[in-house]
Design an enzyme around this catalytic site. Structure first.
Site, PDB file in Angstrom:
ATOM      1  N   LYS A  59       0.811  -1.220   0.000  1.00 41.91           N
ATOM      2  CA  LYS A  59       0.000   0.000   0.000  1.00 41.91           C
ATOM      3  C   LYS A  59       0.847   1.274   0.000  1.00 41.91           C
ATOM      4  O   LYS A  59       0.382   2.335  -0.388  1.00 41.91           O
ATOM      5  CB  LYS A  59      -0.967  -0.012   1.177  1.00 41.91           C
ATOM      6  CG  LYS A  59      -2.023  -1.092   1.018  1.00 41.91           C
ATOM      7  CD  LYS A  59      -3.151  -0.969   2.013  1.00 41.91           C
ATOM      8  CE  LYS A  59      -4.237  -1.984   1.714  1.00 41.91           C
ATOM      9  NZ  LYS A  59      -3.820  -3.375   1.989  1.00 41.91           N
TER      10      LYS A  59
HETATM   11  C1  LIG Z   1      -4.367  -4.500   1.332  1.00 42.61           C
HETATM   12  C2  LIG Z   1      -3.590  -5.738   1.251  1.00 42.61           C
HETATM   13  C3  LIG Z   1      -3.933  -6.785   0.351  1.00 42.61           C
HETATM   14  C4  LIG Z   1      -5.150  -6.717  -0.547  1.00 42.61           C
HETATM   15  O1  LIG Z   1      -5.018  -5.760  -1.571  1.00 42.61           O
HETATM   16  P1  LIG Z   1      -6.294  -5.260  -2.400  1.00 42.61           P
HETATM   17  O2  LIG Z   1      -5.837  -4.123  -3.231  1.00 42.61           O
HETATM   18  O3  LIG Z   1      -7.310  -4.841  -1.359  1.00 42.61           O
HETATM   19  O4  LIG Z   1      -6.779  -6.398  -3.214  1.00 42.61           O
HETATM   20  C5  LIG Z   1      -3.115  -7.895   0.292  1.00 42.61           C
HETATM   21  N1  LIG Z   1      -2.036  -8.017   1.100  1.00 42.61           N
HETATM   22  C6  LIG Z   1      -1.673  -7.054   1.985  1.00 42.61           C
HETATM   23  C7  LIG Z   1      -0.483  -7.269   2.856  1.00 42.61           C
HETATM   24  C8  LIG Z   1      -2.433  -5.879   2.089  1.00 42.61           C
HETATM   25  O5  LIG Z   1      -2.066  -4.928   2.975  1.00 42.61           O
END
Ligand SMILES: *Cc1c(COP(=O)(O)O)cnc(C)c1O
Length: 453
Positions: free
Chosen positions: A110
């Site tokens: 993120k």
């Molecule tokens: C947010 C997150 C996901 C999922 O990602 P999306 O964009 O919501 O599909 C997967 N793994 C981790 C570690 C995350 O923080």
């Protein structure tokens, strides 16, 4: 380039306006008016650094930001990553790669989106002279990434609600040990649902929202999706040229934001064989891609908590593009879903191009062990979901969404190795600074009024 809503009842907006507003006024999501064909141009980006490539990509979308400013902004956004490649592509075998997306400040993918979004917010404040107060609720990861994206940004304060005592100690430290004056972690007595309910009420008061220039942190911001397209293209260009069009990206998925970004990059000319949507036991997306059934279940906590999601908000963008940009039909389907909690898409072409898998907790644990034994590679529980049934994919690129040190207990139980990271160790030496607030609309509003930017 202008941006329109997936529900078709919003005027086209510039890039900066769409980023500022987040959700379109007709409750749809912003999407580019048209997807540029970058197929030829992409090939010339080979060898560029991550920020350089990011700039080349964004200049097609952020057309209202002057180039030199955009260039500087992107450089700043990616200056806090701890690996020179930013998103290193690790080769495990001739047909298996891991794309590590955990080298940003909070050790999860993120950061790619939120570091950039923070810089875009700061630019907006500088231009308008008007401060912004960002409010969100988190059960863990997103809060830390959002806070870190806005850390020390001038004119932006961030307030993150989280359930006191119910996030992991490490996650709490990532939100509360930052020693910056614009960060307000609000520990509430109650559950994550209580936090969310209070948050909804605060946002529901439009007068308050206007008074303090409230803005939401969420996964639907257009800039987040575009920022995530970049690492797909970057990784694709690092593959041997002859295997690029055979490649499948395998994406651990919750809200569908990450895999959507890859799919959009492919619609813009990144030729691949396909995408794999890898879910944990919260498998609404797996049920959709394997059987055409999109219906809500109850969320079950898992080893991969950031994927414990039932409503995949970014799915709406996928629907819109799959329906050939038909906003009316998208609106009907989404409104029907809100009413009934389900829809079936019989006539929609669900091709082999997007396949799916599901992994329960026992399999996640087995997979962490197996991948370690077979390749000597330590993966976190989210990444592990990507290793399901991929032997026939040649090559497969599994996206690694978090550093294993963020989930030390499961990883140690499965591999015997206790994963660590210097940035997490450093947090342990710092003081926790948090604010206790009742999870009520009144208490939260009062706190924000007293601490607003
Ligand atoms: C947010 C997150 C996901 C999922 O990602 P999306 O964009 O919501 O599909 C997967 N793994 C981790 C570690 C995350 O923080």
């Amino acid at each position: 380039m202008k941006f329109v809503s997936t529900r078709g009842q919003t005027e086209p907006h510039s890039f900066s306006e769409a980023v500022r507003i987040g959700l379109a006024p007709d409750k749809g999501l912003f999407v580019p008016e048209e997807l540029p064909d970058l197929g030829q141009e992409m090939l010339s980006w080979q060898g560029k650094t991550y920020p350089e490539l990011c700039y080349e990509f964004f200049k097609h979308f952020a057309t209202d930001i002057p180039s030199d400013e955009l260039k500087a902004l992107v450089e700043t956004a990616y200056s806090r990553f701890d690996h020179p490649d930013h998103a290193p592509l690790v080769k495990l075998s001739d047909k298996l790669y891991v794309l590590e997306l955990f080298h940003g400040p909070t050790l999860a993918f993120k950061d790619f989106a939120l570091q950039l979004l923070g810089c875009l917010y700061e630019r907006q404040v500088a231009q308008s002279g008007q401060g912004i107060n960002v409010l969100g609720a988190t059960s863990g990861d997103t809060g830390a990434a959002a806070i870190n994206g806005l850390l020390g940004k001038k004119g932006v304060n961030i307030f993150i609600l989280y359930p006191d005592g119910r996030v992991s100690p490490l996650q709490e430290r990532q939100m509360t040990c930052l020693e910056e004056e614009n960060v307000f972690p609000l520990a509430i007595k109650g559950s994550f649902d209580d936090a969310q309910a209070a948050l909804k009420e605060v946002f529901g008061d439009k007068d308050f929202s206007r008074e303090v220039h409230l803005s939401a942190v969420n996964s639907i911001n257009l800039a987040r999706i575009l920022a995530q397209c970049v690492y797909y293209i970057y990784a694709w260009l690092k593959l041997p040229a002859e295997s690029r069009d055979r490649a499948t990206f395998v994406v651990p998925t919750g809200n569908f934001g990450n895999v959507l970004a890859g799919w959009l990059a492919s619609r813009m000319g990144m030729v691949v064989d396909g995408f794999r949507v890898a879910t944990n036991q919260n498998d609404i997306l797996h049920r959709f891609f394997s059987a055409g059934d999109y219906s809500l279940g109850a969320v079950q906590p898992s080893h991969a908590p950031s994927m414990d999601i039932q409503v995949a908000s970014n799915f709406e963008r996928f629907l819109y593009f799959s329906l050939g940009g038909n906003a009316e039909m998208t609106r009907e389907i989404m409104e029907g879903f809100k009413k009934d909690g389900a829809f079936q898409v019989g006539g929609m072409a669900i091709t082999e191009f997007m396949t799916s898998s599901r992994m329960d907790d026992a399999e996640i644990a087995e997979t962490i062990t197996r991948v370690y034994k077979e390749f000597g590679y330590v993966s976190d529980p989210h990444t592990a979901c990507g290793f399901k049934d991929i032997d026939h994919l040649e090559p497969a690129i599994v996206l690694s969404t978090a550093h294993p040190a963020k989930f030390p207990d499961v990883v140690e139980a499965c591999t015997g190795i206790s994963p660590t990271h210097a940035s997490l160790e450093a947090l342990k030496a710092k003081d926790v600074q948090k604010y206790s607030v009742e999870p009520t609309e009144q208490a939260i509003k009062a706190f924000i009024r007293n601490h607003q930017a």
